[in-house]
Design a protein around this motif. Sequence first.
Motif, PDB file in Angstrom:
ATOM      1  N   VAL A 161     -70.304  -7.010 -33.674  1.00 33.43           N
ATOM      2  CA  VAL A 161     -71.293  -7.224 -34.733  1.00 33.43           C
ATOM      3  C   VAL A 161     -72.056  -5.914 -34.971  1.00 33.43           C
ATOM      4  CG1 VAL A 161     -73.317  -8.563 -35.444  1.00 33.43           C
ATOM      5  CG2 VAL A 161     -71.499  -9.653 -34.117  1.00 33.43           C
ATOM      6  N   LYS A 162     -71.979  -5.417 -36.212  1.00 34.79           N
ATOM      7  CA  LYS A 162     -72.532  -4.104 -36.550  1.00 34.79           C
ATOM      8  C   LYS A 162     -73.731  -4.209 -37.491  1.00 34.79           C
ATOM      9  CE  LYS A 162     -68.494  -1.726 -35.318  1.00 34.79           C
ATOM     10  NZ  LYS A 162     -67.322  -0.975 -35.663  1.00 34.79           N
ATOM     11  N   TYR A 163     -74.317  -3.044 -37.767  1.00 34.15           N
ATOM     12  CA  TYR A 163     -75.478  -2.941 -38.670  1.00 34.15           C
ATOM     13  C   TYR A 163     -75.301  -3.745 -39.965  1.00 34.15           C
ATOM     14  CZ  TYR A 163     -78.436  -0.680 -42.233  1.00 34.15           C
ATOM     15  OH  TYR A 163     -79.291  -0.442 -43.276  1.00 34.15           O
ATOM     16  N   SER A 164     -74.158  -3.561 -40.644  1.00 37.61           N
ATOM     17  CA  SER A 164     -73.949  -4.237 -41.936  1.00 37.61           C
ATOM     18  C   SER A 164     -73.699  -5.731 -41.807  1.00 37.61           C
ATOM     19  CB  SER A 164     -72.756  -3.642 -42.681  1.00 37.61           C
ATOM     20  OG  SER A 164     -72.984  -2.303 -42.965  1.00 37.61           O
ATOM     21  N   ASP A 165     -73.447  -6.181 -40.597  1.00 40.15           N
ATOM     22  CA  ASP A 165     -73.162  -7.602 -40.378  1.00 40.15           C
ATOM     23  C   ASP A 165     -74.420  -8.438 -40.235  1.00 40.15           C
ATOM     24  OD1 ASP A 165     -70.284  -7.687 -40.204  1.00 40.15           O
ATOM     25  OD2 ASP A 165     -70.399  -6.746 -38.240  1.00 40.15           O
ATOM     26  N   VAL A 166     -75.548  -7.802 -39.900  1.00 40.59           N
ATOM     27  CA  VAL A 166     -76.722  -8.607 -39.547  1.00 40.59           C
ATOM     28  C   VAL A 166     -77.715  -8.751 -40.698  1.00 40.59           C
ATOM     29  CG1 VAL A 166     -76.517  -8.073 -37.067  1.00 40.59           C
ATOM     30  CG2 VAL A 166     -78.087  -6.734 -38.477  1.00 40.59           C
ATOM     31  N   ASP A 167     -78.362  -9.903 -40.731  1.00 41.73           N
ATOM     32  CA  ASP A 167     -79.346 -10.182 -41.776  1.00 41.73           C
ATOM     33  C   ASP A 167     -80.746  -9.849 -41.272  1.00 41.73           C
ATOM     34  OD1 ASP A 167     -80.096 -12.228 -40.061  1.00 41.73           O
ATOM     35  OD2 ASP A 167     -79.097 -13.775 -41.205  1.00 41.73           O
ATOM     36  N   PHE A 168     -81.762 -10.228 -42.026  1.00 37.36           N
ATOM     37  CA  PHE A 168     -83.112  -9.848 -41.651  1.00 37.36           C
ATOM     38  C   PHE A 168     -83.644 -10.625 -40.428  1.00 37.36           C
ATOM     39  CE2 PHE A 168     -83.505 -12.261 -45.706  1.00 37.36           C
ATOM     40  CZ  PHE A 168     -84.034 -13.433 -45.207  1.00 37.36           C
ATOM     41  N   ASN A 169     -82.842 -11.572 -39.928  1.00 41.60           N
ATOM     42  CA  ASN A 169     -83.195 -12.203 -38.660  1.00 41.60           C
ATOM     43  C   ASN A 169     -82.469 -11.543 -37.481  1.00 41.60           C
ATOM     44  OD1 ASN A 169     -84.847 -14.299 -39.761  1.00 41.60           O
ATOM     45  ND2 ASN A 169     -82.985 -15.273 -40.505  1.00 41.60           N
ATOM     46  N   GLN A 170     -81.769 -10.438 -37.757  1.00 39.39           N
ATOM     47  CA  GLN A 170     -80.969  -9.715 -36.750  1.00 39.39           C
ATOM     48  C   GLN A 170     -79.768 -10.524 -36.253  1.00 39.39           C
ATOM     49  OE1 GLN A 170     -83.085  -7.470 -33.717  1.00 39.39           O
ATOM     50  NE2 GLN A 170     -84.852  -7.204 -35.033  1.00 39.39           N
ATOM     51  N   HIS A 171     -79.362 -11.526 -37.023  1.00 38.62           N
ATOM     52  CA  HIS A 171     -78.199 -12.335 -36.681  1.00 38.62           C
ATOM     53  C   HIS A 171     -77.064 -12.043 -37.637  1.00 38.62           C
ATOM     54  CE1 HIS A 171     -81.410 -15.285 -35.191  1.00 38.62           C
ATOM     55  NE2 HIS A 171     -80.865 -14.715 -34.148  1.00 38.62           N
ATOM     56  N   LEU A 172     -75.834 -12.307 -37.174  1.00 31.95           N
ATOM     57  CA  LEU A 172     -74.675 -12.207 -38.055  1.00 31.95           C
ATOM     58  C   LEU A 172     -74.947 -13.071 -39.289  1.00 31.95           C
ATOM     59  CD1 LEU A 172     -71.724 -11.211 -38.427  1.00 31.95           C
ATOM     60  CD2 LEU A 172     -70.968 -13.221 -37.171  1.00 31.95           C
ATOM     61  N   ASN A 173     -74.907 -12.422 -40.443  1.00 35.75           N
ATOM     62  CA  ASN A 173     -75.137 -13.015 -41.753  1.00 35.75           C
ATOM     63  C   ASN A 173     -74.119 -14.136 -42.037  1.00 35.75           C
ATOM     64  OD1 ASN A 173     -74.516 -13.069 -44.604  1.00 35.75           O
ATOM     65  ND2 ASN A 173     -75.535 -11.094 -44.848  1.00 35.75           N
ATOM     66  N   SER A 174     -74.560 -15.243 -42.629  1.00 35.40           N
ATOM     67  CA  SER A 174     -73.675 -16.408 -42.845  1.00 35.40           C
ATOM     68  C   SER A 174     -72.398 -16.062 -43.608  1.00 35.40           C
ATOM     69  CB  SER A 174     -74.412 -17.501 -43.622  1.00 35.40           C
ATOM     70  OG  SER A 174     -75.642 -17.795 -43.031  1.00 35.40           O
TER      71      SER A 174
ATOM     72  N   LEU B  25     -82.787  -2.546 -48.650  1.00 32.59           N
ATOM     73  CA  LEU B  25     -81.471  -2.469 -49.286  1.00 32.59           C
ATOM     74  C   LEU B  25     -80.579  -1.525 -48.474  1.00 32.59           C
ATOM     75  CD1 LEU B  25     -79.678  -3.098 -51.804  1.00 32.59           C
ATOM     76  CD2 LEU B  25     -80.688  -1.089 -52.884  1.00 32.59           C
ATOM     77  N   THR B  26     -79.334  -1.926 -48.196  1.00 35.36           N
ATOM     78  CA  THR B  26     -78.438  -1.057 -47.422  1.00 35.36           C
ATOM     79  C   THR B  26     -77.757  -0.051 -48.355  1.00 35.36           C
ATOM     80  OG1 THR B  26     -76.431  -2.387 -47.651  1.00 35.36           O
ATOM     81  CG2 THR B  26     -77.929  -2.978 -45.838  1.00 35.36           C
ATOM     82  N   LEU B  27     -77.326   1.067 -47.783  1.00 33.37           N
ATOM     83  CA  LEU B  27     -76.647   2.090 -48.584  1.00 33.37           C
ATOM     84  C   LEU B  27     -75.356   1.602 -49.250  1.00 33.37           C
ATOM     85  CD1 LEU B  27     -76.864   5.582 -46.869  1.00 33.37           C
ATOM     86  CD2 LEU B  27     -77.764   4.907 -49.078  1.00 33.37           C
ATOM     87  N   PRO B  28     -74.507   0.815 -48.557  1.00 35.06           N
ATOM     88  CA  PRO B  28     -73.310   0.332 -49.265  1.00 35.06           C
ATOM     89  C   PRO B  28     -73.668  -0.522 -50.492  1.00 35.06           C
ATOM     90  CG  PRO B  28     -73.079   0.011 -46.900  1.00 35.06           C
ATOM     91  CD  PRO B  28     -74.487   0.471 -47.137  1.00 35.06           C
ATOM     92  N   TYR B 177     -66.033   2.483 -47.557  1.00 35.14           N
ATOM     93  CA  TYR B 177     -65.999   3.723 -46.750  1.00 35.14           C
ATOM     94  C   TYR B 177     -67.404   3.912 -46.156  1.00 35.14           C
ATOM     95  CZ  TYR B 177     -61.794   5.908 -49.055  1.00 35.14           C
ATOM     96  OH  TYR B 177     -60.552   6.225 -49.543  1.00 35.14           O
ATOM     97  N   ILE B 178     -68.410   3.746 -47.032  1.00 30.58           N
ATOM     98  CA  ILE B 178     -69.797   3.979 -46.607  1.00 30.58           C
ATOM     99  C   ILE B 178     -70.233   2.943 -45.568  1.00 30.58           C
ATOM    100  CG2 ILE B 178     -72.202   4.166 -47.419  1.00 30.58           C
ATOM    101  CD1 ILE B 178     -71.081   5.295 -50.039  1.00 30.58           C
ATOM    102  N   GLU B 179     -69.828   1.679 -45.786  1.00 29.21           N
ATOM    103  CA  GLU B 179     -70.165   0.634 -44.810  1.00 29.21           C
ATOM    104  C   GLU B 179     -69.613   0.987 -43.420  1.00 29.21           C
ATOM    105  OE1 GLU B 179     -69.924  -3.541 -46.193  1.00 29.21           O
ATOM    106  OE2 GLU B 179     -69.038  -4.016 -44.242  1.00 29.21           O
ATOM    107  N   HIS B 180     -68.367   1.424 -43.367  1.00 21.15           N
ATOM    108  CA  HIS B 180     -67.773   1.772 -42.067  1.00 21.15           C
ATOM    109  C   HIS B 180     -68.478   2.977 -41.435  1.00 21.15           C
ATOM    110  CE1 HIS B 180     -64.598  -1.205 -41.986  1.00 21.15           C
ATOM    111  NE2 HIS B 180     -64.279  -0.922 -43.232  1.00 21.15           N
ATOM    112  N   ILE B 181     -68.908   3.927 -42.255  1.00 25.16           N
ATOM    113  CA  ILE B 181     -69.625   5.103 -41.731  1.00 25.16           C
ATOM    114  C   ILE B 181     -70.992   4.693 -41.163  1.00 25.16           C
ATOM    115  CG2 ILE B 181     -70.792   7.253 -42.452  1.00 25.16           C
ATOM    116  CD1 ILE B 181     -68.325   7.645 -44.381  1.00 25.16           C
ATOM    117  N   ILE B 182     -71.735   3.933 -41.954  1.00 24.64           N
ATOM    118  CA  ILE B 182     -73.087   3.509 -41.552  1.00 24.64           C
ATOM    119  C   ILE B 182     -73.038   2.626 -40.300  1.00 24.64           C
ATOM    120  CG2 ILE B 182     -75.094   2.144 -42.322  1.00 24.64           C
ATOM    121  CD1 ILE B 182     -74.692   4.768 -43.804  1.00 24.64           C
ATOM    122  N   ASP B 183     -71.965   1.814 -40.219  1.00 23.95           N
ATOM    123  CA  ASP B 183     -71.828   0.907 -39.075  1.00 23.95           C
ATOM    124  C   ASP B 183     -71.539   1.630 -37.766  1.00 23.95           C
ATOM    125  OD1 ASP B 183     -72.518  -1.380 -40.357  1.00 23.95           O
ATOM    126  OD2 ASP B 183     -70.482  -2.122 -40.644  1.00 23.95           O
TER     127      ASP B 183
END
Lengths: 255, 255
Positions: A161-174, B25-28, B177-183
């Motif tokens: 589970v990475k940065y882009s996967d988590v929502d504002f509750n710090q959980h994996l986004n639905s 807001l995330t960069l991707p 590409y950006i999502e994978h980099i940021i992650d």
Amino acid sequence: MEGNKSIGEYPFKVLPFEVDFREKLTLPHLTNYILNSAGYHADSLGFGIENVKVNNQSWVVSRLAIEINEYPKNGEKIKVQTWVENVLRMFSMRNFAFLTQDGKPLGYARSAWALIDKTNRRPTDLSKIISSDIFGNQPCPIAKVGKIPATEADVFETFTVKYSDVDFNQHLNSSKYIEHIIDSFTLYKFSKRDIKRFEIEYISECLFGEKISIHKKEDENGIFILELKNETGATICKSKVIFGEQTLNEEYIIK
Amino acid sequence: MEGNKSIGEYPFKVLPFEVDFREKLTLPHLTNYILNSAGYHADSLGFGIENVKVNNQSWVVSRLAIEINEYPKNGEKIKVQTWVENVLRMFSMRNFAFLTQDGKPLGYARSAWALIDKTNRRPTDLSKIISSDIFGNQPCPIAKVGKIPATEADVFETFTVKYSDVDFNQHLNSSKYIEHIIDSFTLYKFSKRDIKRFEIEYISECLFGEKISIHKKEDENGIFILELKNETGATICKSKVIFGEQTLNEEYIIK
């Protein structure tokens, strides 16, 4: 209460980054439409995320079933209708219809939501929060989410589970649960068939950095059962994926 | 040509699934706003994706630099302005400004686009396509994308290009590409700092199923240089990531 407030209707335009290689809206992005519509409608009825926040509560989606006859395509404008069908003590049963601009149904969804206390994660008795006055009375001609069996399958693959996967509750986004499930299928599979029906049962939350294993099995009827587990072996969600009839299309030859 | 057509302006509302654990807001997702705005503006000027398709051509983004002073937050309405600054033979240099509803700048971006033939992947001489009449005259107070050095770093991690990663050309989607980099950064890093400046140089395309390695190095000034390579060792993109000053915030204690 105004008569039409019980059914919310929200417009969406399918954007280029929301479509797959066939220019069809992907299920995780359709799920974002579903979650946004549910949010807008709950807000309009006074029990949205901002309203319940003051009581240290949050809405969590527990089950979701989506059935699509025809996926909307890149650039298409669609309408999402949503309404609460009823309340079963701990769960608000919310339905959705996806319509073309002319009102032709493209598909439907059913969902179950719990309102939990953010500290102790306990659900609230919803009969005190949602009055039956606001129930929408409209058909939702798809089966309810049934019980999804355990898979007993070996690990198909894993992800962290990475940065882009988590929502504002710090959980994996639905909708990211769904993205990881769908990504266990190949382009070749999608070049031949659409997902006709998708079901998910959210069981527990995942935090950043957790390593999740995907377990996947196809039964004798071609129905896929998937299970996501964390490192302790606990199930975090179960899913059932049913593909439709083969509609071979030369246009989608996989390079 | 109408005077204001040279600068396009498009509204966006930051949606819950587009924000990170800090509700920013995330960069991707900001990149999706950038790509959509570029598309809308090119359409309005008669050289959009549908216009160039008839000549078997397609627009591809080659370089992108984004600099943000303040990230928009969940639910915030922003405006994205975009204009072509000039054309350098094979590249259209397109800029962006991100503004609050009141017109306060949140950040800027610069990009370079090529118009390629879909069959032989060769770029077109853009001076025949884009007249200087449509150039927008507005400041874009951020540095241009410079040359990004190679990293020489070992493999940091790998990923496989999946169904949700590919666009309707069956290639890894530009914002993915950006999502994978940021992650490749941790929540802990984002709990202390924002990305102040992000640069990417797209070098080659990736197809479904390709296994991509991420190479990452931090230099003596705290600037991260990343490189993505395919299994043949060819570089598919290079990126430079500069975090801003530490702004410790107790609110984002990582659980």
